[in-house]
Design an enzyme around this catalytic site. Sequence first.
Site, mmCIF file in Angstrom:
data_model
loop_
_atom_site.group_PDB
_atom_site.id
_atom_site.type_symbol
_atom_site.label_atom_id
_atom_site.label_comp_id
_atom_site.label_asym_id
_atom_site.label_seq_id
_atom_site.Cartn_x
_atom_site.Cartn_y
_atom_site.Cartn_z
ATOM 1 N N GLU A 161 0.809 -1.221 0.000
ATOM 2 C CA GLU A 161 0.000 0.000 0.000
ATOM 3 C C GLU A 161 0.841 1.270 0.000
ATOM 4 O O GLU A 161 0.345 2.339 -0.314
ATOM 5 C CB GLU A 161 -0.936 0.004 1.213
ATOM 6 C CG GLU A 161 -2.028 1.049 1.129
ATOM 7 C CD GLU A 161 -3.065 0.901 2.227
ATOM 8 O OE1 GLU A 161 -3.455 1.922 2.807
ATOM 9 O OE2 GLU A 161 -3.491 -0.233 2.485
ATOM 10 N N TYR A 217 0.918 -2.549 14.005
ATOM 11 C CA TYR A 217 0.004 -1.739 13.199
ATOM 12 C C TYR A 217 -0.857 -0.844 14.096
ATOM 13 O O TYR A 217 -1.473 -1.328 15.045
ATOM 14 C CB TYR A 217 -0.887 -2.659 12.362
ATOM 15 C CG TYR A 217 -1.778 -1.946 11.379
ATOM 16 C CD1 TYR A 217 -1.255 -1.371 10.232
ATOM 17 C CD2 TYR A 217 -3.148 -1.854 11.601
ATOM 18 C CE1 TYR A 217 -2.083 -0.725 9.326
ATOM 19 C CE2 TYR A 217 -3.980 -1.203 10.704
ATOM 20 C CZ TYR A 217 -3.428 -0.642 9.564
ATOM 21 O OH TYR A 217 -4.243 0.008 8.681
ATOM 22 N N ASP A 234 -2.430 -3.013 3.693
ATOM 23 C CA ASP A 234 -2.639 -2.977 5.136
ATOM 24 C C ASP A 234 -3.741 -3.954 5.512
ATOM 25 O O ASP A 234 -4.775 -4.037 4.848
ATOM 26 C CB ASP A 234 -3.033 -1.565 5.587
ATOM 27 C CG ASP A 234 -1.842 -0.615 5.605
ATOM 28 O OD1 ASP A 234 -0.710 -1.101 5.425
ATOM 29 O OD2 ASP A 234 -2.046 0.588 5.798
#
Length: 396
Positions: free
Chosen positions: A7, A305, A103
Amino acid sequence: MKVCIAEKPSVAKEIAQVIGASTRMDGYFEGNGYQVTWTFGHFCTLYPPEDYKPHWKRWDLNTLPMLPDRFETKIMDDGGVKKQFGIIKKLLNKAALVINCGDAGQEGELIQRWVIKQASYNGEVQRLWISSLTTEAIKTGFKDLKPAEDFDNLYYAGSSRAIGDWLLGMNATRLYTLKYGGFKQVLSIGRVQTPTLAMLVNRHHEIENFQPRPYWELQTLYRDTKFNHTEGKFFTKEDGEKLLGQVKGKDLVIMDVVKKEGKEYAPKLFDLTSLQVFCNNKFGFTAEATLKLVQSLYEMKVVSYPRVDTTFLPNDMYPKIPGILKGLSAYTSFTESILGGTIRKSAKVFNDKKVTDHHAIIPTGEEKPLNGDQQKVYDIIVRRFIAVFYPDCQVA
């Protein structure tokens, strides 16, 4: 050739280094049987109204509601986006396998699926599903690639959200603008912006219409301890003076003392919202500033994350905890006692039912030089992580 689509360029670079795609090309990395390319956010957008029906271009109440029979996407009108998409399309035309490295979340799934669909790729797609960018996490993720079909519902959810936003935004904005907007004034309506604006307006009205009222409190000082009257405030001075007259000059008598033992539990791990609130209270950081800082920490591979909405870890993370704690060399004074025994596994920390796309924000065990603000955010994430493995504190 296996084509991986990340991404962001920075994520593509990390993945390429781990899987051996070390040759830098124009718009991608290549090597070891892989080509690793990237998007940079949304490349595709839903058609505007006029692309469905030419007469929808005109803002007219008679055209509402606009309900396309089928929603379609197209590449955004941006030179950089079009160039990179052209590179991706060429790679996909020759790909034997595509690995979606977006992601691991609803929005990441939507972004990459739209690009793959727009490139007219119909071959096999697998999914890389990882929560951090450490070398170990990437290697483990590539050993356990999952079929793209396992994440169809995530894509459907993201697609439905985007379509819902289009239906509300396009139709309601035109309706309110045509009925209530002034000369060249657009009244923009949106799923998020409209209720948020309503909250701000309501709060503004509350502040503007606030009527201050004087009040009195009854207090006494005994042995440097302030005691307040349990019934709280008096809105007339006479009521307060009446009670004061009843107790003034009399001894303070403690009628009862209750002593209880209890446990003080460590605060929960951070999700993004609680991290933003904490950083605002402690450091004065805005929510956006905190997000940028923790995102940079994620891209430096020192935290997991960050765009998460849970404060729990999955049970399969438990075996990895000792390794993470050992990697926090700057915090050995706190981790030694934990590593010296059996690490506690609490349901307040580990709960598979409370984890969806990602787990709570935690350190990865890797350490790198950080700037001042990054260090502040990293430090509180680490301390919160270590704290949940300490025994509960007995308080009396």
